[in-house]
Motif scaffolding. Structure first.
Motif, PDB file in Angstrom:
ATOM      1  N   HIS A 150       0.818  -1.215   0.000  1.00 39.52           N
ATOM      2  CA  HIS A 150       0.000   0.000   0.000  1.00 39.52           C
ATOM      3  C   HIS A 150       0.854   1.269   0.000  1.00 39.52           C
ATOM      4  O   HIS A 150       2.046   1.236   0.318  1.00 39.52           O
ATOM      5  CB  HIS A 150      -0.930  -0.005   1.214  1.00 39.52           C
ATOM      6  N   TYR A 151       0.206   2.366  -0.332  1.00 35.36           N
ATOM      7  CA  TYR A 151       0.886   3.651  -0.415  1.00 35.36           C
ATOM      8  C   TYR A 151       1.426   4.112   0.931  1.00 35.36           C
ATOM      9  O   TYR A 151       2.472   4.751   1.013  1.00 35.36           O
ATOM     10  CB  TYR A 151      -0.070   4.716  -0.972  1.00 35.36           C
ATOM     11  N   ASP A 152       0.719   3.798   2.011  1.00 37.08           N
ATOM     12  CA  ASP A 152       1.134   4.303   3.320  1.00 37.08           C
ATOM     13  C   ASP A 152       2.165   3.417   3.995  1.00 37.08           C
ATOM     14  O   ASP A 152       2.512   3.632   5.158  1.00 37.08           O
ATOM     15  CB  ASP A 152      -0.091   4.437   4.234  1.00 37.08           C
ATOM     16  N   GLY A 153       2.687   2.395   3.309  1.00 39.94           N
ATOM     17  CA  GLY A 153       3.707   1.526   3.871  1.00 39.94           C
ATOM     18  C   GLY A 153       3.170   0.252   4.472  1.00 39.94           C
ATOM     19  O   GLY A 153       3.953  -0.610   4.886  1.00 39.94           O
ATOM     20  N   ALA A 154       1.857   0.080   4.534  1.00 43.02           N
ATOM     21  CA  ALA A 154       1.268  -1.142   5.082  1.00 43.02           C
ATOM     22  C   ALA A 154       1.273  -2.252   4.032  1.00 43.02           C
ATOM     23  O   ALA A 154       1.360  -2.004   2.829  1.00 43.02           O
ATOM     24  CB  ALA A 154      -0.151  -0.878   5.564  1.00 43.02           C
ATOM     25  N   ILE A 155       1.187  -3.485   4.514  1.00 39.34           N
ATOM     26  CA  ILE A 155       1.083  -4.657   3.653  1.00 39.34           C
ATOM     27  C   ILE A 155      -0.061  -5.515   4.172  1.00 39.34           C
ATOM     28  O   ILE A 155      -0.151  -5.766   5.379  1.00 39.34           O
ATOM     29  CB  ILE A 155       2.382  -5.482   3.654  1.00 39.34           C
ATOM     30  N   THR A 156      -0.929  -5.954   3.285  1.00 39.08           N
ATOM     31  CA  THR A 156      -2.003  -6.864   3.671  1.00 39.08           C
ATOM     32  C   THR A 156      -1.879  -8.150   2.868  1.00 39.08           C
ATOM     33  O   THR A 156      -1.472  -8.131   1.699  1.00 39.08           O
ATOM     34  CB  THR A 156      -3.393  -6.251   3.438  1.00 39.08           C
ATOM     35  N   THR A 157      -2.210  -9.268   3.507  1.00 35.11           N
ATOM     36  CA  THR A 157      -2.218 -10.553   2.817  1.00 35.11           C
ATOM     37  C   THR A 157      -3.636 -11.107   2.835  1.00 35.11           C
ATOM     38  O   THR A 157      -4.375 -10.945   3.809  1.00 35.11           O
ATOM     39  CB  THR A 157      -1.260 -11.552   3.485  1.00 35.11           C
ATOM     40  N   TRP A 158      -3.996 -11.800   1.754  1.00 28.75           N
ATOM     41  CA  TRP A 158      -5.358 -12.275   1.559  1.00 28.75           C
ATOM     42  C   TRP A 158      -5.336 -13.720   1.107  1.00 28.75           C
ATOM     43  O   TRP A 158      -4.524 -14.114   0.275  1.00 28.75           O
ATOM     44  CB  TRP A 158      -6.075 -11.416   0.511  1.00 28.75           C
ATOM     45  N   LEU A 159      -6.241 -14.517   1.654  1.00 30.39           N
ATOM     46  CA  LEU A 159      -6.398 -15.910   1.245  1.00 30.39           C
ATOM     47  C   LEU A 159      -7.359 -15.972   0.066  1.00 30.39           C
ATOM     48  O   LEU A 159      -8.499 -15.517   0.167  1.00 30.39           O
ATOM     49  CB  LEU A 159      -6.937 -16.748   2.406  1.00 30.39           C
ATOM     50  N   LEU A 160      -6.897 -16.511  -1.045  1.00 30.67           N
ATOM     51  CA  LEU A 160      -7.684 -16.553  -2.272  1.00 30.67           C
ATOM     52  C   LEU A 160      -8.482 -17.852  -2.364  1.00 30.67           C
ATOM     53  O   LEU A 160      -7.946 -18.936  -2.126  1.00 30.67           O
ATOM     54  CB  LEU A 160      -6.776 -16.424  -3.490  1.00 30.67           C
ATOM     55  N   ASP A 178       7.108   4.437   3.861  1.00 29.91           N
ATOM     56  CA  ASP A 178       6.798   4.998   2.540  1.00 29.91           C
ATOM     57  C   ASP A 178       6.163   3.909   1.683  1.00 29.91           C
ATOM     58  O   ASP A 178       5.924   2.802   2.142  1.00 29.91           O
ATOM     59  CB  ASP A 178       8.074   5.547   1.891  1.00 29.91           C
ATOM     60  N   ASN A 179       5.917   4.222   0.408  1.00 33.40           N
ATOM     61  CA  ASN A 179       5.239   3.294  -0.495  1.00 33.40           C
ATOM     62  C   ASN A 179       5.946   1.938  -0.555  1.00 33.40           C
ATOM     63  O   ASN A 179       7.166   1.882  -0.663  1.00 33.40           O
ATOM     64  CB  ASN A 179       5.176   3.861  -1.912  1.00 33.40           C
ATOM     65  N   VAL A 180       5.173   0.865  -0.498  1.00 32.33           N
ATOM     66  CA  VAL A 180       5.710  -0.479  -0.717  1.00 32.33           C
ATOM     67  C   VAL A 180       5.704  -0.716  -2.221  1.00 32.33           C
ATOM     68  O   VAL A 180       4.650  -0.918  -2.821  1.00 32.33           O
ATOM     69  CB  VAL A 180       4.864  -1.539   0.009  1.00 32.33           C
ATOM     70  N   VAL A 181       6.882  -0.697  -2.834  1.00 31.52           N
ATOM     71  CA  VAL A 181       6.972  -0.727  -4.292  1.00 31.52           C
ATOM     72  C   VAL A 181       7.126  -2.131  -4.856  1.00 31.52           C
ATOM     73  O   VAL A 181       6.872  -2.357  -6.046  1.00 31.52           O
ATOM     74  CB  VAL A 181       8.140   0.158  -4.777  1.00 31.52           C
ATOM     75  N   CYS A 182       7.550  -3.085  -4.038  1.00 33.58           N
ATOM     76  CA  CYS A 182       7.677  -4.462  -4.515  1.00 33.58           C
ATOM     77  C   CYS A 182       7.420  -5.417  -3.364  1.00 33.58           C
ATOM     78  O   CYS A 182       7.680  -5.093  -2.194  1.00 33.58           O
ATOM     79  CB  CYS A 182       9.045  -4.723  -5.146  1.00 33.58           C
ATOM     80  N   LEU A 183       6.933  -6.603  -3.723  1.00 33.11           N
ATOM     81  CA  LEU A 183       6.502  -7.540  -2.696  1.00 33.11           C
ATOM     82  C   LEU A 183       6.572  -8.962  -3.247  1.00 33.11           C
ATOM     83  O   LEU A 183       6.262  -9.192  -4.414  1.00 33.11           O
ATOM     84  CB  LEU A 183       5.070  -7.217  -2.268  1.00 33.11           C
ATOM     85  N   CYS A 184       7.000  -9.889  -2.399  1.00 34.71           N
ATOM     86  CA  CYS A 184       7.026 -11.300  -2.766  1.00 34.71           C
ATOM     87  C   CYS A 184       6.520 -12.109  -1.582  1.00 34.71           C
ATOM     88  O   CYS A 184       7.061 -12.017  -0.481  1.00 34.71           O
ATOM     89  CB  CYS A 184       8.436 -11.738  -3.145  1.00 34.71           C
ATOM     90  N   VAL A 185       5.468 -12.883  -1.804  1.00 28.80           N
ATOM     91  CA  VAL A 185       4.856 -13.691  -0.757  1.00 28.80           C
ATOM     92  C   VAL A 185       5.092 -15.163  -1.075  1.00 28.80           C
ATOM     93  O   VAL A 185       4.735 -15.628  -2.155  1.00 28.80           O
ATOM     94  CB  VAL A 185       3.346 -13.413  -0.645  1.00 28.80           C
TER      95      VAL A 185
END
Length: 256
Positions: A150-160, A178-185
């Motif tokens: 997210h833009y505010d630096g938070a990260i959320t994970t979701w079960l699909l 700051d902005n989370v620009v890349c992510l690997c789960v």
């Protein structure tokens, strides 16, 4: 012509195993009998496929080989992909922050929601609302977990849920400024990695994610230094082993 037919299957496989895939395909054009015999030598076609790097386990190895060769030829000619123009009227193109593929669907992050379309007909399948504005998306390798930066630096994970095409919130993580620009789960590795414009990279264990706390913070320079240190230690071990004497190197990451 009938010489190949008279041989036992073991000798047929032995002889054909010395041929490459292209030669095997030409041999199938000799006659109907040769096509039937050579096409049925699954071990030979498996060997030819593995030799070319077409290693996905399949039932019909000849069909797999031919399909891969045709796709490779189309890739070289730039004709392997089909392009379709897709512009839904429900949003502007500038609103799309990130797009990922999941289970035959397109997931697009748009402001504070994730819209889903099926690839086969490009019809809307679902809409997920998220608590913060989206910057990036990431789907785990097993297609079970969606990570949202997210833009505010938070990260959320979701079960699909593949059957009902819906998502359930698992956890919210905070820490970036700051902005989370890349992510690997990677839940199968019990690990999640993220990068932000605040110059920090974060590595978190899934077991500690219940609290939403990262286990390790490192700046980009620290990661470079860590990589150089690991390389130096490995080099010392190899040299010491080869000459039987303890050797140490000194240097600074990035120096020549």
């Amino acid at each position: 012509m009938k010489m190949l037919e008279a041989l036992p299957i073991e000798l047929q496989e032995k002889i054909c195993s010395f041929l490459d895939g292209a030669t095997l395909l030409r041999a199938t054009c000799v006659s109907t009998q040769w096509n039937r015999i050579i096409s049925g030598l699954q071990m030979v076609w498996r060997q030819a496929s593995l030799r070319e790097g077409f290693g996905t386990p399949v039932k019909d190895w000849k069909l797999h080989y031919v399909t891969c060769v045709r796709l490779l030829q189309r890739l070289k000619k730039g004709k392997a992909f089909q392009h379709r123009h897709f512009a839904p009227k429900c949003f502007q193109c500038s609103d799309v922050r990130d797009v990922v593929f999941w289970n035959g669907c397109i997931l697009a992050g748009i402001k504070k929601c994730i819209r889903v379309w099926r690839v086969e007909d490009l019809k809307p399948a679902a809409v997920f609302d998220v608590p913060y504005e989206i910057f990036c998306l990431s789907v785990s390798f097993n297609n079970h977990v969606l990570g949202v930066g997210h833009y505010d630096g938070a990260i959320t994970t979701w079960l699909l849920d593949e059957v009902e095409v819906r998502a359930s919130l698992l956890q919210c993580y905070v820490g970036h400024r700051d902005n989370v620009v890349c992510l690997c789960v990677a839940p199968e590795l019990n690990l999640m990695c993220s990068g932000s414009r605040d110059s920090f990279s974060v590595r978190s264990h899934a077991s500690s994610m219940n609290k939403g706390c990262p286990i390790e913070w490192k700046t980009h320079n620290q990661l470079l230094e860590e990589g150089f240190t690991m390389f130096r230690m490995e080099l010392e071990m190899k040299v010491s082993f080869s000459i039987g004497t303890k050797v140490s190197f000194s240097g600074v990451a990035g120096s020549t």
